[in-house]
Design a protein around this motif. Structure first.
Motif: not given
Length: 118
Positions: A40-41, A61-67, A87-94, A116-117
């Protein structure tokens, strides 16, 4: 020679879903643990999800159960299904091989932007 090409990012509203794909030209791909990272920025790159050769997965922990991370060894592809986006998932993913020492990974793809808006 490692080549990584990520795709599937985009703009989505909070609560929505996206599926990321990664084409990974990695030596001995089928026996390597692979992972998705994000940056993320203004923040350091972090490991989001990893998948071992046998399919064992781990998540931050931040994505467990969602990703959900998955892989197709025959196609040398890694996927990340992202649900209930925030919104906190906003980032460049690699994607890359899985490592606890991210600084040791020298080669990266261009990444794919997820926004994510609220």
């Amino acid at each position: 020679q490692v080549q990584l090409v990520e795709s599937g990012g985009g703009l989505v509203q909070a609560g929505g879903s996206l599926r990321l794909s990664c084409s990974a030209s990695v030596i001995l791909f089928s026996i390597r643990a692979m992972a998705w990272y994000r940056q993320a920025p203004g923040k350091q790159r972090e490991l989001v999800a990893g998948i071992a050769q046998g399919g064992i997965t781990k998540y931050s922990d931040s994505v467990k159960g969602r990703f959900i991370i998955s892989r197709d060894n025959a196609k040398k592809m890694v996927y990340l299904q992202m649900n209930m986006l925030r919104p906190e998932d906003t980032a460049v993913y690699y994607c890359n091989v899985q490592s606890d020492e991210i600084a040791t990974l020298r080669t990266w793809g261009q990444g794919t932007q997820v926004t994510v808006s609220s």
